[in-house]
Scaffold this motif. Structure first.
Motif, PDB file in Angstrom:
ATOM      1  N   MET A   1       0.860  -1.222  -0.035  1.00 44.53           N
ATOM      2  CA  MET A   1       0.058   0.095   0.027  1.00 44.53           C
ATOM      3  C   MET A   1       0.881   1.078   0.087  1.00 44.53           C
ATOM      4  O   MET A   1       0.566   2.309  -0.641  1.00 44.53           O
ATOM      5  N   LYS A   2       1.813   1.237   0.960  1.00 45.28           N
ATOM      6  CA  LYS A   2       2.686   2.265   0.895  1.00 45.28           C
ATOM      7  C   LYS A   2       3.449   2.568  -0.362  1.00 45.28           C
ATOM      8  O   LYS A   2       3.627   3.940  -0.772  1.00 45.28           O
ATOM      9  N   LYS A   3       3.806   1.598  -0.975  1.00 47.98           N
ATOM     10  CA  LYS A   3       4.400   1.532  -2.428  1.00 47.98           C
ATOM     11  C   LYS A   3       3.455   2.218  -3.427  1.00 47.98           C
ATOM     12  O   LYS A   3       4.011   3.177  -4.106  1.00 47.98           O
ATOM     13  N   MET A   4       2.234   1.950  -3.415  1.00 53.93           N
ATOM     14  CA  MET A   4       1.199   2.620  -4.225  1.00 53.93           C
ATOM     15  C   MET A   4       1.168   4.236  -3.835  1.00 53.93           C
ATOM     16  O   MET A   4       1.204   4.901  -4.710  1.00 53.93           O
ATOM     17  N   LEU A   5       1.224   4.608  -2.521  1.00 54.84           N
ATOM     18  CA  LEU A   5       1.092   5.948  -2.482  1.00 54.84           C
ATOM     19  C   LEU A   5       2.334   6.681  -2.922  1.00 54.84           C
ATOM     20  O   LEU A   5       2.383   7.724  -3.412  1.00 54.84           O
ATOM     21  N   THR A   6       3.322   6.035  -2.771  1.00 60.11           N
ATOM     22  CA  THR A   6       4.643   6.712  -3.126  1.00 60.11           C
ATOM     23  C   THR A   6       4.564   7.040  -4.856  1.00 60.11           C
ATOM     24  O   THR A   6       5.066   7.842  -5.232  1.00 60.11           O
ATOM     25  N   ASP A   7       4.278   5.835  -5.365  1.00 61.99           N
ATOM     26  CA  ASP A   7       3.969   5.732  -6.965  1.00 61.99           C
ATOM     27  C   ASP A   7       3.015   6.954  -7.436  1.00 61.99           C
ATOM     28  O   ASP A   7       3.333   7.685  -8.416  1.00 61.99           O
ATOM     29  N   VAL A   8       1.943   7.042  -6.618  1.00 58.39           N
ATOM     30  CA  VAL A   8       0.971   7.906  -7.023  1.00 58.39           C
ATOM     31  C   VAL A   8       1.716   9.369  -6.825  1.00 58.39           C
ATOM     32  O   VAL A   8       1.294  10.371  -7.666  1.00 58.39           O
ATOM     33  N   LYS A   9       2.108   9.955  -5.809  1.00 57.58           N
ATOM     34  CA  LYS A   9       2.806  11.214  -5.408  1.00 57.58           C
ATOM     35  C   LYS A   9       3.959  11.179  -6.803  1.00 57.58           C
ATOM     36  O   LYS A   9       4.114  12.509  -6.953  1.00 57.58           O
ATOM     37  N   ALA A  10       4.665  10.407  -7.012  1.00 57.81           N
ATOM     38  CA  ALA A  10       5.562  10.908  -7.846  1.00 57.81           C
ATOM     39  C   ALA A  10       4.926  11.024  -9.363  1.00 57.81           C
ATOM     40  O   ALA A  10       5.435  11.790 -10.082  1.00 57.81           O
ATOM     41  N   VAL A  11       4.062  10.209  -9.684  1.00 56.26           N
ATOM     42  CA  VAL A  11       3.222  10.648 -10.892  1.00 56.26           C
ATOM     43  C   VAL A  11       2.474  12.124 -11.037  1.00 56.26           C
ATOM     44  O   VAL A  11       2.654  12.982 -11.999  1.00 56.26           O
ATOM     45  N   THR A  12       2.135  12.414  -9.691  1.00 60.23           N
ATOM     46  CA  THR A  12       1.420  13.700  -9.622  1.00 60.23           C
ATOM     47  C   THR A  12       2.547  14.899  -9.604  1.00 60.23           C
ATOM     48  O   THR A  12       2.345  15.700 -10.313  1.00 60.23           O
ATOM     49  N   ARG A  13       3.620  14.519  -9.065  1.00 57.05           N
ATOM     50  CA  ARG A  13       4.895  15.323  -9.400  1.00 57.05           C
ATOM     51  C   ARG A  13       5.212  15.640 -10.703  1.00 57.05           C
ATOM     52  O   ARG A  13       5.534  16.589 -11.141  1.00 57.05           O
ATOM     53  N   ASP A  14       5.354  14.377 -11.458  1.00 55.29           N
ATOM     54  CA  ASP A  14       5.555  14.632 -13.082  1.00 55.29           C
ATOM     55  C   ASP A  14       4.610  15.262 -13.640  1.00 55.29           C
ATOM     56  O   ASP A  14       4.996  16.145 -14.666  1.00 55.29           O
TER      57      ASP A  14
END
Length: 130
Positions: A1-14
């Motif tokens: 779950m944590k990994k998915m949150l970090t991935d979503v944050k990275a996508v929003t930054r990009d």
């Protein structure tokens, strides 16, 4: 779950970075289009037609084609060796001077005889220029 949150944050930054880049590009495109519109609006000064003298055409001079040196044939080599000597040449001396085998020299000598360029000398095996 944590990994998915970090991935979503990275996508929003990009995505934020991409939107900023597209906005910059849109502003630059507007500037370029405004500048192009200004240039179209300015009338160009009419140029007076001037009569130019026709310059003489320059013709490139070609160099004559370099002639390739003809290779000396075996027949030419043997004939030259015979004509250089006053008394004539024997088959043995022709073999030494030219470096050809005896069979080749005999064939060349018979060809030269038929052409009339050499003739048999006084001694056996001696050939002189005709």
């Amino acid at each position: 779950m944590k990994k998915m949150l970090t991935d979503v944050k990275a996508v929003t930054r990009d995505l934020k970075k991409l939107t900023q880049k597209t906005e910059k590009l849109a502003k630059e495109i507007e500037k370029v289009s405004k500048a192009a519109a200004k240039q179209k609006a300015k009338p160009k000064a009419a140029k007076k037609p001037t009569a130019k003298k026709a310059a003489p055409k320059k013709v490139a001079k070609r160099k004559p084609a370099a002639r390739k040196a003809k290779k000396k044939t075996a027949t030419d080599t043997v004939l030259a060796a015979i004509t250089r000597s006053k008394k004539g040449q024997t088959t043995a001396t022709l073999a030494k001077k030219t470096g050809f085998k005896d069979n080749n020299i005999r064939a060349i000598l018979s060809r030269l005889k038929k052409q009339g360029k050499i003739k048999a000398g006084d001694k056996k095996g001696l050939y002189v220029k005709a």
